[in-house]
Write a protein that holds these residues in place. Structure first.
Motif, PDB file in Angstrom:
ATOM      1  N   ILE A   1       0.842  -1.198   0.000  1.00 33.65           N
ATOM      2  CA  ILE A   1       0.000   0.000   0.000  1.00 33.65           C
ATOM      3  C   ILE A   1       0.875   1.245   0.000  1.00 33.65           C
ATOM      4  N   GLY A   2       1.917   1.260   0.813  1.00 35.15           N
ATOM      5  CA  GLY A   2       2.843   2.396   0.831  1.00 35.15           C
ATOM      6  C   GLY A   2       3.465   2.640  -0.529  1.00 35.15           C
ATOM      7  N   PHE A   3       3.827   1.560  -1.218  1.00 40.80           N
ATOM      8  CA  PHE A   3       4.403   1.680  -2.558  1.00 40.80           C
ATOM      9  C   PHE A   3       3.420   2.357  -3.517  1.00 40.80           C
ATOM     10  N   PHE A   4       2.176   1.897  -3.534  1.00 38.49           N
ATOM     11  CA  PHE A   4       1.202   2.464  -4.470  1.00 38.49           C
ATOM     12  C   PHE A   4       0.770   3.878  -4.079  1.00 38.49           C
ATOM     13  N   VAL A   5       0.707   4.159  -2.791  1.00 39.86           N
ATOM     14  CA  VAL A   5       0.412   5.529  -2.359  1.00 39.86           C
ATOM     15  C   VAL A   5       1.538   6.459  -2.804  1.00 39.86           C
ATOM     16  N   ALA A   6       2.785   6.017  -2.632  1.00 37.16           N
ATOM     17  CA  ALA A   6       3.930   6.820  -3.071  1.00 37.16           C
ATOM     18  C   ALA A   6       3.929   6.992  -4.585  1.00 37.16           C
ATOM     19  N   TYR A   7       3.611   5.942  -5.304  1.00 36.90           N
ATOM     20  CA  TYR A   7       3.545   6.018  -6.766  1.00 36.90           C
ATOM     21  C   TYR A   7       2.503   7.047  -7.211  1.00 36.90           C
ATOM     22  N   LEU A   8       1.299   6.931  -6.638  1.00 34.49           N
ATOM     23  CA  LEU A   8       0.221   7.857  -6.994  1.00 34.49           C
ATOM     24  C   LEU A   8       0.583   9.288  -6.627  1.00 34.49           C
ATOM     25  N   THR A   9       1.073   9.477  -5.421  1.00 35.91           N
ATOM     26  CA  THR A   9       1.414  10.820  -4.966  1.00 35.91           C
ATOM     27  C   THR A   9       2.573  11.391  -5.768  1.00 35.91           C
ATOM     28  N   GLY A  10       3.573  10.573  -6.047  1.00 32.22           N
ATOM     29  CA  GLY A  10       4.728  11.032  -6.813  1.00 32.22           C
ATOM     30  C   GLY A  10       4.391  11.430  -8.237  1.00 32.22           C
ATOM     31  N   HIS A  11       3.332  10.843  -8.796  1.00 32.25           N
ATOM     32  CA  HIS A  11       2.937  11.164 -10.163  1.00 32.25           C
ATOM     33  C   HIS A  11       1.862  12.238 -10.259  1.00 32.25           C
ATOM     34  N   THR A  12       1.265  12.597  -9.141  1.00 32.22           N
ATOM     35  CA  THR A  12       0.205  13.605  -9.196  1.00 32.22           C
ATOM     36  C   THR A  12       0.578  14.920  -8.521  1.00 32.22           C
ATOM     37  N   VAL A  13       1.611  14.905  -7.697  1.00 31.32           N
ATOM     38  CA  VAL A  13       2.005  16.108  -6.962  1.00 31.32           C
ATOM     39  C   VAL A  13       3.402  16.522  -7.423  1.00 31.32           C
TER      40      VAL A  13
END
Length: 149
Positions: free
Chosen positions: A110-122
């Motif tokens: 979950i941490g990996f996908f949250v970081a992926y999403l956040t890193g690509h949207t912010v």
């Protein structure tokens, strides 16, 4: 865009924090103690299930296929009850180390996908609150809404 490789520390820290927080919520605080109840006359029910040699898996009762969902016989069985889901795990004491390792790996995922999403949207340099809004929302969706019934 923030490269995912630079987010390894927040991924590990978030998994560790969730792991410890979940331990506290389930083992120390009292409000999860009522999540599970004991079956009435448990020994009788276990004695009835034992000879069936149920294999590991998720069972639903009364069972039906999509074709049978509207049948009067099934509807009557559902009205009479009980209706439910039953999870069967291997016999013996629970393998807590295995479950805890699986839970920690799930937290990492979950941490990996949250970081992926956040890193690509912010964008890089965005204020902490804007980053937390995206990351917190994604994490809440995974942890908070993932088990809704």
């Amino acid at each position: 865009m923030v490269p995912l490789a630079t987010l390894w520390l927040p991924i590990l820290l978030s998994a560790a924090i969730v792991f410890v927080a979940s331990f506290i919520m389930h083992m120390v605080l009292p409000y999860h103690r009522s999540d599970y109840g004991q079956l009435p006359d448990e020994d009788k029910i276990l004695s009835a299930l034992r000879p069936l040699s149920l294999k590991r898996g998720l069972y639903v009762f009364p069972y039906c296929t999509h074709k049978d969902m509207k049948s009067p016989a099934l509807i009557e069985k559902q009205k009479q009850g009980p209706v439910g889901f039953m999870t069967i795990i291997p016999s013996g004491p629970p393998a807590m180390p295995k479950f805890l390792i699986q839970w920690f790996v799930f937290c990492l995922l979950i941490g990996f996908f949250v970081a992926y999403l956040t890193g690509h949207t912010v964008a890089t340099g965005t204020s902490y609150l804007a980053v937390f809004r995206v990351a917190g929302t994604a994490a809440f969706l995974a942890y908070g809404l993932g088990n809704l019934e």
